[in-house]
Design an enzyme around this catalytic site. Structure first.
Site, PDB file in Angstrom:
ATOM      1  N   ASN A   7       0.740  -1.307   0.035  1.00 29.50           N
ATOM      2  CA  ASN A   7       0.207  -0.157   0.106  1.00 29.50           C
ATOM      3  C   ASN A   7       1.001   1.255   0.188  1.00 29.50           C
ATOM      4  OD1 ASN A   7      -1.653   1.891   0.354  1.00 29.50           O
ATOM      5  ND2 ASN A   7      -2.859   1.021   2.246  1.00 29.50           N
ATOM      6  N   ARG A  64      -2.231  -1.896  -3.822  1.00 29.07           N
ATOM      7  CA  ARG A  64      -3.512  -0.933  -3.581  1.00 29.07           C
ATOM      8  C   ARG A  64      -3.347   0.084  -4.577  1.00 29.07           C
ATOM      9  NH1 ARG A  64      -5.134   3.363   0.410  1.00 29.07           N
ATOM     10  NH2 ARG A  64      -7.116   3.684  -0.027  1.00 29.07           N
ATOM     11  N   HIS A 153     -12.833   3.192  -0.814  1.00 23.64           N
ATOM     12  CA  HIS A 153     -12.787   2.156   0.462  1.00 23.64           C
ATOM     13  C   HIS A 153     -13.520   0.850  -0.082  1.00 23.64           C
ATOM     14  CE1 HIS A 153     -12.989   5.588   3.732  1.00 23.64           C
ATOM     15  NE2 HIS A 153     -11.608   5.201   3.516  1.00 23.64           N
ATOM     16  N   LEU A 182     -15.701   3.639   9.395  1.00 24.37           N
ATOM     17  CA  LEU A 182     -15.694   4.680   9.986  1.00 24.37           C
ATOM     18  C   LEU A 182     -14.339   4.966  10.622  1.00 24.37           C
ATOM     19  CD1 LEU A 182     -19.057   4.673  11.979  1.00 24.37           C
ATOM     20  CD2 LEU A 182     -18.519   5.541   9.650  1.00 24.37           C
ATOM     21  N   ASN A 184     -10.592   7.540   9.840  1.00 22.55           N
ATOM     22  CA  ASN A 184     -10.480   8.882   9.687  1.00 22.55           C
ATOM     23  C   ASN A 184     -11.156   9.434   8.461  1.00 22.55           C
ATOM     24  OD1 ASN A 184      -8.904  10.830  11.158  1.00 22.55           O
ATOM     25  ND2 ASN A 184      -7.082   9.520  11.089  1.00 22.55           N
ATOM     26  N   ARG A 214     -12.460  15.957   6.955  1.00 23.63           N
ATOM     27  CA  ARG A 214     -13.250  16.384   5.601  1.00 23.63           C
ATOM     28  C   ARG A 214     -14.763  16.591   5.877  1.00 23.63           C
ATOM     29  NH1 ARG A 214     -11.364  10.825   2.683  1.00 23.63           N
ATOM     30  NH2 ARG A 214      -9.397  10.842   3.690  1.00 23.63           N
ATOM     31  N   ASP A 256      -9.701  13.428  16.150  1.00 23.81           N
ATOM     32  CA  ASP A 256      -9.491  12.001  16.638  1.00 23.81           C
ATOM     33  C   ASP A 256     -10.762  11.696  17.435  1.00 23.81           C
ATOM     34  OD1 ASP A 256      -9.016  10.057  18.691  1.00 23.81           O
ATOM     35  OD2 ASP A 256      -6.994  10.165  17.646  1.00 23.81           O
ATOM     36  N   GLY A 304     -11.385   1.991  12.491  1.00 21.78           N
ATOM     37  CA  GLY A 304     -10.955   2.569  13.861  1.00 21.78           C
ATOM     38  C   GLY A 304     -12.112   2.801  14.787  1.00 21.78           C
ATOM     39  N   ILE A 305     -13.150   3.806  14.066  1.00 25.98           N
ATOM     40  CA  ILE A 305     -14.285   4.026  15.061  1.00 25.98           C
ATOM     41  C   ILE A 305     -15.049   3.065  15.087  1.00 25.98           C
ATOM     42  CG2 ILE A 305     -16.216   5.695  15.162  1.00 25.98           C
ATOM     43  CD1 ILE A 305     -14.542   7.721  13.906  1.00 25.98           C
ATOM     44  N   GLU A 337      -8.039  -4.687   4.481  1.00 27.74           N
ATOM     45  CA  GLU A 337      -7.839  -4.558   3.135  1.00 27.74           C
ATOM     46  C   GLU A 337      -6.692  -5.298   2.656  1.00 27.74           C
ATOM     47  OE1 GLU A 337      -8.288  -0.520   4.712  1.00 27.74           O
ATOM     48  OE2 GLU A 337      -9.193   0.044   2.633  1.00 27.74           O
TER      49      GLU A 337
HETATM   50  P1  ADP Z   1      -7.447   5.554   8.930  1.00 26.02           P
HETATM   51  O1  ADP Z   1      -8.746   6.017   8.134  1.00 26.02           O
HETATM   52  O2  ADP Z   1      -6.493   6.837   9.062  1.00 26.02           O
HETATM   53  O3  ADP Z   1      -7.017   4.340   8.450  1.00 26.02           O
HETATM   54  P2  ADP Z   1      -8.327   4.469  11.553  1.00 26.02           P
HETATM   55  O4  ADP Z   1      -9.194   3.353  10.863  1.00 26.02           O
HETATM   56  O5  ADP Z   1      -7.283   4.200  12.205  1.00 26.02           O
HETATM   57  O6  ADP Z   1      -8.478   5.595  10.341  1.00 26.02           O
HETATM   58  O7  ADP Z   1      -9.354   5.405  12.522  1.00 26.02           O
HETATM   59  C1  ADP Z   1      -9.075   6.429  13.027  1.00 26.02           C
HETATM   60  C2  ADP Z   1     -10.078   6.911  13.911  1.00 26.02           C
HETATM   61  O8  ADP Z   1     -10.850   5.645  14.780  1.00 26.02           O
HETATM   62  C3  ADP Z   1      -9.777   8.085  14.927  1.00 26.02           C
HETATM   63  O9  ADP Z   1     -10.937   8.830  15.003  1.00 26.02           O
HETATM   64  C4  ADP Z   1      -9.766   7.271  16.183  1.00 26.02           C
HETATM   65  O10 ADP Z   1      -9.940   8.297  17.262  1.00 26.02           O
HETATM   66  C5  ADP Z   1     -10.790   6.442  15.928  1.00 26.02           C
HETATM   67  N1  ADP Z   1     -10.283   5.233  17.041  1.00 26.02           N
HETATM   68  C6  ADP Z   1     -10.912   4.774  18.272  1.00 26.02           C
HETATM   69  N2  ADP Z   1     -10.486   3.684  18.770  1.00 26.02           N
HETATM   70  C7  ADP Z   1      -9.309   3.492  18.183  1.00 26.02           C
HETATM   71  C8  ADP Z   1      -8.373   2.456  18.153  1.00 26.02           C
HETATM   72  N3  ADP Z   1      -8.316   1.460  19.269  1.00 26.02           N
HETATM   73  N4  ADP Z   1      -7.309   2.505  17.214  1.00 26.02           N
HETATM   74  C9  ADP Z   1      -7.334   3.264  16.364  1.00 26.02           C
HETATM   75  N5  ADP Z   1      -8.188   4.239  16.057  1.00 26.02           N
HETATM   76  C10 ADP Z   1      -9.298   4.119  17.045  1.00 26.02           C
END
Ligand code: ADP
Length: 351
Positions: A7, A64, A153, A182, A184, A214, A256, A304-305, A337
């Site tokens: 990636n 990717r 995505h 969900l 970033n 965004r 975040d 992440g979320i 992914e």
């Molecule tokens: P990206 O799109 O950069 O890959 P992620 O999938 O890592 O993003 O998600 C980032 C979001 O997930 C942030 O808002 C972060 O606060 C939230 N989040 C909550 N818990 C976690 C965790 N345990 N690890 C990573 N991100 C987390």
């Protein structure tokens, strides 16, 4: 067969090495700060050399690639003609495709004779019907410039949709799913019997949900109005919408969601507002997608979320299924992914 998944971003190369078809993860890592001031790694070729010093016996590579326009609806073996098309798509995805291409070129040189496969983020959404992807703009803009909804995505939405079918013990061909990625960046997709029929991101990954930085959906007339009011040019406006908006822009604190949850608990009004808006927008899209799917068997949360923030998931789902005869299952499925890319590359190369 060992598949190296690459990636390649503008200043980083993330990699995972899988043994297929066992799906065993043998190695993973990231090379960062490529080409940045003061970094020893001047370019992607040097970055990839480092990756190759850490992995052994690569039988094939899966890359990717963010944008495949309408040309690529499935993964392809990389030949010169494919490289040419990916290069052409740099015009439509200037932030991503050049970096993806740099990774491909470095592999081509450093792993001669090793088969390489391109897996496109946009490909899964190519099954959308035209009523979902054509904007309410002059049709010539689509014909002349390819202006339409593409969606992103895709690899993640496809992976979690298939995992959901596996978890539910049902063939994907019999399921109506809504997948919420969900992180970033955030997007949501309506998946009808394994095919994406609509998704929230658009011509670029700016449309749709409110994201970390965004803005998602806004009145398009605002762009010119903001430029005028703030006396800024197009480039600055683009930066404002992509990097200074969303959760960060509304809260004035952070992009975040973990930080915003903590601040909300302390009673910070703007953190609460940002979180509320984030959740409200997702609820609206889920409602719309239940409608276009004529039902929903499962709602899936990932990234992440989606994977980690139960409080946000509960607020999103609260009351949204009360009008349905049967509430969909709510599943949390960690996305992968890279594994999806390895599966697709393996399927193509083994044949
Ligand atoms: P990206 O799109 O950069 O890959 P992620 O999938 O890592 O993003 O998600 C980032 C979001 O997930 C942030 O808002 C972060 O606060 C939230 N989040 C909550 N818990 C976690 C965790 N345990 N690890 C990573 N991100 C987390």
């Amino acid at each position: 067969m060992n598949i190296l998944v690459i990636n390649s971003g503008s200043s980083s190369i993330k990699y995972k090495l899988f043994n297929m078809p066992k799906r065993a993860l043998l190695n993973k890592g990231a090379i960062e700060h490529i080409g940045e001031k003061g970094s020893k790694i001047k370019n992607h070729r040097m970055g990839l050399k480092q990756v190759l010093s850490k992995v052994r016996s690569v039988d094939a590579v899966g890359h990717r690639v963010v944008h495949g326009e309408e040309k690529f609806t499935k993964p392809v073996l990389i030949k010169d003609s494919v490289i040419k098309e990916i290069r052409k798509s740099c015009a439509i995805a200037p932030l991503h495709n050049p970096a993806n291409l740099a990774g491909i070129m470095a592999c081509k040189e450093l792993l001669p004779g090793v088969k390489q496969v391109a897996v496109f983020d946009t490909a899964f959404h190519q099954s959308m019907p035209d009523r979902a992807y054509i904007y309410g703009l002059p049709y010539e803009l689509y014909l002349k410039f390819g202006i339409r909804k593409y969606g992103f995505h895709g690899t993640s939405h496809e992976y979690v949709a298939h995992e959901a079918a596996r978890m539910l013990g049902k063939p994907i061909k019999k399921l109506k799913l809504i997948t919420c990625h969900l992180g970033n960046g955030c997007s949501i997709a309506a998946v009808d019997r394994g095919k994406s029929i609509d998704t929230s991101m658009g011509f670029t990954p700016l449309e749709g949900l409110v994201m970390g930085t965004r803005c998602g959906d806004i009145d398009p007339a605002l762009v010119g109005y903001i430029m005028n009011k703030k006396k800024i040019g197009l480039k600055e406006a683009d930066y404002l919408l992509n990097h200074e908006s969303g959760l960060k822009g509304i809260s004035g604190i952070s992009n975040d969601m973990r930080v915003l949850e903590a601040k909300s608990r302390q009673g910070d009004k703007r953190a609460m507002l940002a979180t509320d808006i984030f959740i409200y927008r997702i609820k609206k899209y889920i409602g719309a997608y239940i409608s276009v799917l004529s039902g929903c068997d499962a709602l899936i949360f990932t990234a992440g979320i989606g994977e980690n923030q139960r409080g946000i998931r509960l607020k999103i789902t609260k009351g949204i299924f009360s009008h349905l005869r049967k509430a969909p299952k709510v599943l949390v499925i960690p996305t992968d992914e890279e594994l999806m890319i390895a599966i697709k590359a393996y399927q193509l190369v083994k044949n």
